[in-house]
Design an enzyme around this catalytic site. Structure first.
Site, PDB file in Angstrom:
ATOM      1  CE1 TYR A  14      -3.875  -1.857   0.278  1.00 31.72           C
ATOM      2  CE2 TYR A  14      -3.061  -3.348   1.965  1.00 31.72           C
ATOM      3  CZ  TYR A  14      -3.765  -3.211   1.104  1.00 31.72           C
ATOM      4  OH  TYR A  14      -4.790  -4.112   1.009  1.00 31.72           O
ATOM      5  CG  HIS A  19      -7.397   4.427   0.501  1.00 28.56           C
ATOM      6  ND1 HIS A  19      -8.081   5.634   0.650  1.00 28.56           N
ATOM      7  CD2 HIS A  19      -8.046   3.646   0.861  1.00 28.56           C
ATOM      8  CE1 HIS A  19      -9.504   5.464   0.938  1.00 28.56           C
ATOM      9  NE2 HIS A  19      -9.441   3.809   1.268  1.00 28.56           N
ATOM     10  CE1 TYR A  61      -4.107  -3.813   5.455  1.00 30.69           C
ATOM     11  CE2 TYR A  61      -4.403  -4.699   7.483  1.00 30.69           C
ATOM     12  CZ  TYR A  61      -3.778  -4.824   6.600  1.00 30.69           C
ATOM     13  OH  TYR A  61      -2.846  -5.606   6.369  1.00 30.69           O
ATOM     14  CG  ASN A  63     -12.926  -0.270   4.852  1.00 30.77           C
ATOM     15  OD1 ASN A  63     -12.528   1.052   4.285  1.00 30.77           O
ATOM     16  ND2 ASN A  63     -13.335  -1.186   4.078  1.00 30.77           N
ATOM     17  CG  ASP A  88      -7.937   9.063   0.696  1.00 31.26           C
ATOM     18  OD1 ASP A  88      -8.796   8.683  -0.218  1.00 31.26           O
ATOM     19  OD2 ASP A  88      -7.898   8.518   1.879  1.00 31.26           O
ATOM     20  CG  ASN A 109     -15.805   2.845   3.318  1.00 34.86           C
ATOM     21  OD1 ASN A 109     -17.043   3.406   3.576  1.00 34.86           O
ATOM     22  ND2 ASN A 109     -15.527   2.014   2.446  1.00 34.86           N
TER      23      ASN A 109
END
Length: 190
Positions: A14, A19, A61, A63, A88, A109
């Site tokens: 990532y 994100h 993470y 969410n 973001d 989220n």
């Protein structure tokens, strides 16, 4: 005491994705520091002037960002005005940003999770533009890496984000918004 949270996803796959702009802003501000781990998050404490500041990267993470943020907020008893979330934003072009307080998740989220965990949306946010795409392309887009040109644009803005962090710590969100949201209006009209 202030809490500055950069949102993102942990793991090499990532790194430098859209994100993860929150993680990227913190890494730029702090440089190569040794992070500690608590409440399923990486954190780093420093003093900026006389103010103690905790920088936070949730490891839950995106969410589930609220799980880690909520733990820190409750443990240290942070006031909402003393928290800055860096996220973001699909509603702004790359290179643009806006500071907001008390706004909805806008479909983000990570922010939904934080609002749910804190029971309020009244915390300050630095929303960093990552450009936009069609609704059915959002997941691939936000998890995609920045292009070379996009990184050049972002790198030009990192000094502004450093100044926003310093301003937030030193004078609070209202004065910071007055200066930096006004600057944004002038620069985006030029």
């Amino acid at each position: 005491m202030k809490l500055i949270v950069g949102l993102g996803n942990p793991g090499k796959e990532y790194e430098n994705t859209r994100h993860n702009i929150g993680f990227m802003v913190l890494d730029d501000y702090l440089g190569n520091v040794k992070w500690s781990n608590k409440f399923n998050a990486l954190y780093y404490e420093i003093f900026i002037g006389t103010e103690k500041v905790i920088f936070l990267k949730p490891l839950t993470y995106m969410n589930n960002s609220g799980n880690a943020v909520g733990e820190f907020v409750r443990y240290y008893n942070f006031d909402m005005k003393d928290i800055l979330i860096i996220q973001d934003d699909l509603d702004e072009e790359i290179g643009l940003y806006k500071l907001k307080v008390n706004s909805s998740s806008g479909g983000h989220n990570g922010i939904k999770s934080i609002i749910s965990s804190l029971g309020t949306q009244s915390f300050p946010r630095l929303k960093v533009g990552i450009g936009s795409v069609k609704k059915d392309e959002v997941i691939d887009y936000v998890l995609g890496k920045f292009s070379k040109k996009e990184m050049e644009i972002l790198n030009n803005e990192l000094s502004t984000f450093r100044k926003i962090i310093e301003s937030f710590v030193n004078v609070g969100i209202d004065k910071t918004m007055n200066v930096y949201n006004t600057c944004l209006l002038y620069t985006s009209d030029a």
